[in-house]
Scaffold this motif. Structure first.
Motif, PDB file in Angstrom:
ATOM      1  N   VAL A  92       0.887  -1.174   0.000  1.00  0.00           N
ATOM      2  CA  VAL A  92       0.000   0.000   0.000  1.00  0.00           C
ATOM      3  C   VAL A  92       0.921   1.219   0.000  1.00  0.00           C
ATOM      4  O   VAL A  92       1.526   1.544   1.023  1.00  0.00           O
ATOM      5  CB  VAL A  92      -0.921  -0.010   1.238  1.00  0.00           C
ATOM      6  N   GLY A  93       1.104   1.852  -1.160  1.00  0.00           N
ATOM      7  CA  GLY A  93       2.128   2.879  -1.335  1.00  0.00           C
ATOM      8  C   GLY A  93       1.686   4.261  -0.875  1.00  0.00           C
ATOM      9  O   GLY A  93       0.496   4.531  -0.711  1.00  0.00           O
ATOM     10  N   CYS A  94       2.678   5.151  -0.685  1.00  0.00           N
ATOM     11  CA  CYS A  94       2.365   6.547  -0.337  1.00  0.00           C
ATOM     12  C   CYS A  94       1.918   7.304  -1.577  1.00  0.00           C
ATOM     13  O   CYS A  94       1.285   8.340  -1.486  1.00  0.00           O
ATOM     14  CB  CYS A  94       3.579   7.225   0.290  1.00  0.00           C
ATOM     15  N   MET A  95       2.274   6.791  -2.745  1.00  0.00           N
ATOM     16  CA  MET A  95       1.933   7.348  -4.065  1.00  0.00           C
ATOM     17  C   MET A  95       2.671   8.650  -4.363  1.00  0.00           C
ATOM     18  O   MET A  95       2.342   9.356  -5.298  1.00  0.00           O
ATOM     19  CB  MET A  95       0.420   7.583  -4.217  1.00  0.00           C
ATOM     20  N   ASN A  96       3.654   8.980  -3.542  1.00  0.00           N
ATOM     21  CA  ASN A  96       4.331  10.261  -3.715  1.00  0.00           C
ATOM     22  C   ASN A  96       5.841  10.134  -3.777  1.00  0.00           C
ATOM     23  O   ASN A  96       6.523  11.072  -4.182  1.00  0.00           O
ATOM     24  CB  ASN A  96       3.937  11.186  -2.554  1.00  0.00           C
ATOM     25  N   CYS A  97       6.408   9.001  -3.369  1.00  0.00           N
ATOM     26  CA  CYS A  97       7.870   8.882  -3.344  1.00  0.00           C
ATOM     27  C   CYS A  97       8.368   8.410  -4.722  1.00  0.00           C
ATOM     28  O   CYS A  97       7.586   8.003  -5.580  1.00  0.00           O
ATOM     29  CB  CYS A  97       8.322   7.930  -2.234  1.00  0.00           C
ATOM     30  N   GLU A  98       9.657   8.452  -4.879  1.00  0.00           N
ATOM     31  CA  GLU A  98      10.290   8.055  -6.137  1.00  0.00           C
ATOM     32  C   GLU A  98       9.904   6.621  -6.521  1.00  0.00           C
ATOM     33  O   GLU A  98       9.610   6.322  -7.672  1.00  0.00           O
ATOM     34  CB  GLU A  98      11.803   8.168  -5.936  1.00  0.00           C
ATOM     35  N   TYR A  99       9.887   5.725  -5.532  1.00  0.00           N
ATOM     36  CA  TYR A  99       9.597   4.309  -5.806  1.00  0.00           C
ATOM     37  C   TYR A  99       8.157   4.126  -6.285  1.00  0.00           C
ATOM     38  O   TYR A  99       7.901   3.389  -7.231  1.00  0.00           O
ATOM     39  CB  TYR A  99       9.859   3.462  -4.559  1.00  0.00           C
ATOM     40  N   CYS A 100       7.233   4.811  -5.603  1.00  0.00           N
ATOM     41  CA  CYS A 100       5.829   4.693  -6.009  1.00  0.00           C
ATOM     42  C   CYS A 100       5.634   5.199  -7.437  1.00  0.00           C
ATOM     43  O   CYS A 100       4.902   4.596  -8.220  1.00  0.00           O
ATOM     44  CB  CYS A 100       4.924   5.453  -5.045  1.00  0.00           C
ATOM     45  N   HIS A 101       6.295   6.296  -7.781  1.00  0.00           N
ATOM     46  CA  HIS A 101       6.149   6.827  -9.137  1.00  0.00           C
ATOM     47  C   HIS A 101       6.666   5.854 -10.191  1.00  0.00           C
ATOM     48  O   HIS A 101       6.226   5.859 -11.331  1.00  0.00           O
ATOM     49  CB  HIS A 101       6.860   8.180  -9.266  1.00  0.00           C
ATOM     50  N   LEU A 107       9.082  -1.010  -2.472  1.00  0.00           N
ATOM     51  CA  LEU A 107      10.214  -0.348  -1.815  1.00  0.00           C
ATOM     52  C   LEU A 107       9.791   0.895  -1.041  1.00  0.00           C
ATOM     53  O   LEU A 107      10.626   1.585  -0.448  1.00  0.00           O
ATOM     54  CB  LEU A 107      11.275   0.026  -2.868  1.00  0.00           C
ATOM     55  N   CYS A 108       8.496   1.213  -1.054  1.00  0.00           N
ATOM     56  CA  CYS A 108       8.006   2.442  -0.411  1.00  0.00           C
ATOM     57  C   CYS A 108       7.984   2.282   1.110  1.00  0.00           C
ATOM     58  O   CYS A 108       7.619   1.242   1.638  1.00  0.00           O
ATOM     59  CB  CYS A 108       6.595   2.745  -0.923  1.00  0.00           C
ATOM     60  N   MET A 109       8.363   3.342   1.802  1.00  0.00           N
ATOM     61  CA  MET A 109       8.416   3.320   3.273  1.00  0.00           C
ATOM     62  C   MET A 109       7.018   3.145   3.879  1.00  0.00           C
ATOM     63  O   MET A 109       6.871   2.563   4.952  1.00  0.00           O
ATOM     64  CB  MET A 109       9.046   4.630   3.756  1.00  0.00           C
TER      65      MET A 109
HETATM   66 ZN    ZN Z   1       5.852   5.656  -1.814  1.00  0.00          ZN
END
Ligand code: ZN
Ligand code: ZN
Length: 367
Positions: A92-101, A107-109
């Motif tokens: 469940v990603g933050c949708m804002n970090c480099e990995y999510c993009h 890999l998202c925190m």
């Molecule tokens: Zn993320």
């Protein structure tokens, strides 16, 4: 629709309790999933016997289901509607970090439950956290605004779609991480659902040679490996695998060695290293081999080996896995061997860690 949701909850090591949770309110940007199939893998076996967090957890991280209820914004943003069959990644990603993009939600925190106590991951997050339904071993699962959802292609059954996670790992590890492609020589260690998925993706990508290793208990699985396109199989308890691999490759070794043995200790890693070609091979490792005193680093360097760490799947590998499963190229019904109802959750997890006849287990909460 019922007002209470039944869930199989892990409450301690090897302990499942059945609990009811209130049907959650669905926000405008969220949805509710009616779970159709929750796949079970070796990670479940590991965390069922040694829970990584204390307290109640609804396990189930390989989830296929129907959108049962959806907010207006959710429908507009996702292009999904009630009744659509979907695969929900456990990240469940933050949708804002480099990995999510980049589609690397793994890999998202925000979903790293090891390093971030607030991290959300289906099958791993505490059931004490509202709205509680964070795992697939339940009738329904809550989908927040940042759930990562793939529409299941028309014609693909929920049970076969339930193999998407190991298949996506097959594409991610063999093809994307280790560069298996046309003419590659590949060693797959371990013929479970994960190893067999590597066989399928390597075969589809054009690998010239696929060797699969297993042990005495894997006889049926090794047979399935041959039917799925492996060129040779080796029972490491009956034959010397290094010698056999040398023989099969005319002394040259393989380009890529993938460890899919899940917890077989340091031996597969040593075999992989030995089996690789003279210079420049790629070795995929898993963290099950946490302790390795006297690791032969000199040999690794001398052979100029690239090491890759298995770490789930990205967005693209999931999309490709769904397409792969929806093609008729491989006899995939050989993989979906067992199904259990929700009341048999304990048995279902134990089955995955048990006999060599089991390849992929589907938990069907409504059966
Ligand atoms: Zn993320
Ligand atoms: Zn899994």
């Amino acid at each position: 629709m019922t007002q209470a949701v039944l869930a199989a909850v892990r409450t301690g090591p090897e302990k499942t309790e059945f609990r009811e949770y209130p049907m959650p309110d669905i926000p405008d940007e969220g949805a509710l999933l009616k779970v159709e199939v929750a796949g079970i893998c070796g990670t479940d076996v590991k965390f069922y016997s040694k829970p990584p967090i204390s307290g109640p957890v609804i396990m189930g991280h390989e989830n296929i289901g129907y959108i049962a209820k959806a907010g207006e914004t959710f429908k507009k943003r996702r292009g999904l509607k009630e009744g659509d069959l979907v695969f929900v990644e456990h990240y469940v990603g933050c949708m804002n970090c480099e990995y999510c993009h980049k589609g690397d939600y793994r890999l998202c925190m925000a979903t790293d439950w090891r390093k971030n106590p607030e991290g959300i991951r289906f099958g791993y997050t505490s059931a004490e956290k509202a709205p509680h339904l964070w795992g697939g071993f339940a009738q329904y699962m809550y989908l927040p605004w940042n759930a990562i959802i793939h529409k299941v292609p028309d014609g693909l059954s929920p049970e076969l779609a339930g193999v998407v996670t190991p298949m996506a790992n097959g594409i991610q590890w063999a093809l994307f991480d280790c560069g298996v492609g046309y003419d590659s020589r590949v060693l797959v260690q371990g013929p479970g659902q994960q190893g067999l998925s590597q066989v399928i993706s390597a075969r589809q990508a054009g690998a010239a040679l696929i060797i699969v290793t297993g042990t005495n208990k894997d006889k049926k699985r090794l047979d399935v490996a041959l039917k799925l396109g492996a060129d040779a199989v080796i029972n490491v308890e009956e034959e010397d695998p290094v010698e056999r691999i040398r023989e099969i490759t005319c002394g040259e070794g393989v380009d890529v060695a993938l460890d899919c043995t899940a917890g077989a200790g340091t031996a597969p890693l040593l075999l992989g290293l030995e089996a690789l070609k003279r210079k420049g091979g790629t070795l995929l490792v898993q963290q099950e081999t946490a302790e390795f005193p006297n690791f032969p680093l000199a040999k690794l360097c001398n052979k100029y080996v690239t090491v890759k760490c298995a770490r789930g799947h990205n967005y693209q590998s999931c999309e490709l896995a769904l397409k792969q499963l929806n093609s008729d190229r491989f006899p995939l019904d050989l993989i979906t061997t067992h199904r259990f109802g929700l009341d048999k959750t304990h048995d279902a997890i134990k089955a995955v860690g048990g006999s060599g006849d089991v390849i992929h287990v589907s938990l069907m909460p409504w059966e």
